[in-house]
Design a protein around this motif. Sequence first.
Motif, PDB file in Angstrom:
ATOM      1  N   UNK A 122       0.824  -1.202   0.000  1.00 12.65           N
ATOM      2  CA  UNK A 122       0.000   0.000   0.000  1.00 12.65           C
ATOM      3  C   UNK A 122       0.864   1.260   0.000  1.00 12.65           C
ATOM      4  N   UNK A 123       2.018   1.187   0.636  1.00  8.11           N
ATOM      5  CA  UNK A 123       2.954   2.320   0.626  1.00  8.11           C
ATOM      6  C   UNK A 123       3.450   2.585  -0.796  1.00  8.11           C
ATOM      7  N   UNK A 124       3.788   1.512  -1.515  1.00  7.52           N
ATOM      8  CA  UNK A 124       4.220   1.672  -2.910  1.00  7.52           C
ATOM      9  C   UNK A 124       3.098   2.262  -3.749  1.00  7.52           C
ATOM     10  N   UNK A 125       1.869   1.840  -3.482  1.00  3.50           N
ATOM     11  CA  UNK A 125       0.726   2.381  -4.208  1.00  3.50           C
ATOM     12  C   UNK A 125       0.579   3.882  -3.961  1.00  3.50           C
ATOM     13  N   UNK A 126       0.739   4.299  -2.724  1.00  2.00           N
ATOM     14  CA  UNK A 126       0.597   5.716  -2.393  1.00  2.00           C
ATOM     15  C   UNK A 126       1.718   6.543  -3.024  1.00  2.00           C
ATOM     16  N   UNK A 127       2.930   5.988  -3.088  1.00  4.30           N
ATOM     17  CA  UNK A 127       4.047   6.704  -3.724  1.00  4.30           C
ATOM     18  C   UNK A 127       3.779   6.902  -5.208  1.00  4.30           C
ATOM     19  N   UNK A 128       3.284   5.869  -5.868  1.00  2.96           N
ATOM     20  CA  UNK A 128       2.969   5.989  -7.288  1.00  2.96           C
ATOM     21  C   UNK A 128       1.816   6.968  -7.517  1.00  2.96           C
ATOM     22  N   UNK A 129       0.818   6.915  -6.627  1.00  7.34           N
ATOM     23  CA  UNK A 129      -0.302   7.841  -6.758  1.00  7.34           C
ATOM     24  C   UNK A 129       0.159   9.277  -6.543  1.00  7.34           C
ATOM     25  N   UNK A 130       1.078   9.502  -5.618  1.00  6.51           N
ATOM     26  CA  UNK A 130       1.605  10.843  -5.382  1.00  6.51           C
ATOM     27  C   UNK A 130       2.366  11.340  -6.614  1.00  6.51           C
ATOM     28  N   UNK A 131       3.144  10.460  -7.232  1.00 11.64           N
ATOM     29  CA  UNK A 131       3.873  10.816  -8.458  1.00 11.64           C
ATOM     30  C   UNK A 131       2.873  11.191  -9.561  1.00 11.64           C
ATOM     31  N   UNK A 132       1.812  10.415  -9.664  1.00  9.66           N
ATOM     32  CA  UNK A 132       0.777  10.682 -10.663  1.00  9.66           C
ATOM     33  C   UNK A 132       0.105  12.035 -10.399  1.00  9.66           C
ATOM     34  N   UNK A 133      -0.271  12.268  -9.130  1.00  9.44           N
ATOM     35  CA  UNK A 133      -0.925  13.527  -8.773  1.00  9.44           C
ATOM     36  C   UNK A 133      -0.045  14.732  -9.086  1.00  9.44           C
ATOM     37  N   UNK A 134       1.214  14.609  -8.715  1.00  2.09           N
ATOM     38  CA  UNK A 134       2.116  15.746  -8.886  1.00  2.09           C
ATOM     39  C   UNK A 134       2.281  16.116 -10.357  1.00  2.09           C
ATOM     40  N   UNK A 223      -9.063  25.887  -4.620  1.00  2.00           N
ATOM     41  CA  UNK A 223     -10.211  25.934  -5.505  1.00  2.00           C
ATOM     42  C   UNK A 223     -11.341  25.020  -5.095  1.00  2.00           C
ATOM     43  N   UNK A 224     -11.131  24.272  -3.979  1.00  2.00           N
ATOM     44  CA  UNK A 224     -12.184  23.345  -3.547  1.00  2.00           C
ATOM     45  C   UNK A 224     -13.350  24.120  -2.970  1.00  2.00           C
ATOM     46  N   UNK A 225     -14.588  23.776  -3.356  1.00  5.72           N
ATOM     47  CA  UNK A 225     -15.766  24.484  -2.840  1.00  5.72           C
ATOM     48  C   UNK A 225     -16.146  24.058  -1.439  1.00  5.72           C
ATOM     49  N   UNK A 226     -15.355  23.175  -0.826  1.00  4.45           N
ATOM     50  CA  UNK A 226     -15.643  22.735   0.534  1.00  4.45           C
ATOM     51  C   UNK A 226     -16.044  21.292   0.604  1.00  4.45           C
ATOM     52  N   UNK A 227     -16.329  20.676  -0.521  1.00  2.00           N
ATOM     53  CA  UNK A 227     -16.698  19.260  -0.567  1.00  2.00           C
ATOM     54  C   UNK A 227     -15.489  18.436  -0.942  1.00  2.00           C
ATOM     55  N   UNK A 228     -15.277  17.336  -0.210  1.00  2.00           N
ATOM     56  CA  UNK A 228     -14.140  16.470  -0.501  1.00  2.00           C
ATOM     57  C   UNK A 228     -14.286  15.861  -1.880  1.00  2.00           C
ATOM     58  N   UNK A 229     -13.261  15.953  -2.746  1.00  2.00           N
ATOM     59  CA  UNK A 229     -13.346  15.356  -4.088  1.00  2.00           C
ATOM     60  C   UNK A 229     -13.394  13.848  -3.994  1.00  2.00           C
ATOM     61  N   UNK A 230     -14.035  13.236  -4.972  1.00  2.33           N
ATOM     62  CA  UNK A 230     -14.121  11.773  -5.009  1.00  2.33           C
ATOM     63  C   UNK A 230     -12.755  11.196  -5.288  1.00  2.33           C
ATOM     64  N   UNK A 231     -12.561   9.994  -4.800  1.00  2.00           N
ATOM     65  CA  UNK A 231     -11.293   9.320  -4.994  1.00  2.00           C
ATOM     66  C   UNK A 231     -11.535   7.924  -5.504  1.00  2.00           C
ATOM     67  N   UNK A 232     -10.660   7.480  -6.429  1.00  2.00           N
ATOM     68  CA  UNK A 232     -10.798   6.135  -6.978  1.00  2.00           C
ATOM     69  C   UNK A 232     -10.626   5.107  -5.871  1.00  2.00           C
ATOM     70  N   UNK A 233     -11.425   4.037  -5.857  1.00  2.00           N
ATOM     71  CA  UNK A 233     -11.332   3.040  -4.783  1.00  2.00           C
ATOM     72  C   UNK A 233      -9.949   2.459  -4.611  1.00  2.00           C
ATOM     73  N   UNK A 234      -9.109   2.420  -5.674  1.00  2.00           N
ATOM     74  CA  UNK A 234      -7.784   1.833  -5.562  1.00  2.00           C
ATOM     75  C   UNK A 234      -6.790   2.776  -4.910  1.00  2.00           C
ATOM     76  N   UNK A 235      -7.146   4.062  -4.746  1.00  2.00           N
ATOM     77  CA  UNK A 235      -6.174   5.035  -4.281  1.00  2.00           C
ATOM     78  C   UNK A 235      -6.545   5.566  -2.893  1.00  2.00           C
TER      79      UNK A 235
END
Length: 235
Positions: A122-134, A223-235
């Motif tokens: 799961x740590x590796x998944x979060x690192x890859x997701x962070x790279x993708x987000x950035x 820019x968030x209107x106050x509502x948490x954005x949706x997140x993919x179930x895998x991330x």
Amino acid sequence: LRMACFLLGLEESKVSEAMLTKLLTIGGKTIHKPQDVAQASDKRDAFAKLVYSSLFLWMVNKINATLSEDSGPVVPPSPGAEQFSPPPRVHKPSVPTGFIGVLDIYGFENFENNGFEQLLINYANEKLQRHFNRHLFEVEQNLYSSEGVDWTYITFNDNRPCLELIEGGGGNVGILSTLDDCGGMGSASERDVNFLAQINQKFGGKGVSHMNGKKGKKKKAPGSPGKEPERHPNF
């Protein structure tokens, strides 16, 4: 065990001895210490993982050699080489070869019982997701802003707090560094108790606001209107 040893070409008695006993050298003498069921099971599982990993790497090397543009001359056969197909070759490409790369992001999983391996996955998944987000959101959107492009800001779930929880950073101590600190003296059970106590002391009852270095409100994406954005179930 008999069938596994037969397929691997190993002596059943030696494998059994290695799993059921532990060798200790004290004062120049070697002592065979019996292992309990849990210890023997750990050895069995570690051996199975080693076989799986070795087989996987062997298969990858064989596929790469087969797909290579220039595999070079065939190596003279050695004892036991007849079991391999195709025959071993010396890989000497004359020109750089192309390749197709596929990135398979690990899926985040949460089982009823999660071990250390699952944490690392799961740590590796979060690192890859962070790279993708950035690179997909932060870098590109900052570029659009600097160039004055007319566009709508895309909000996303920033997983930096999760990474800081695991690896530390932002002035916070992480789970992995805490584990390193607790890996010193004492028995395995004592180290486990110490690690659990440290985890409860440092992270127990602390939410996302703590990991963001702020108290009270959770950190929101610009820019968030106050509502948490949706997140993919895998991330």
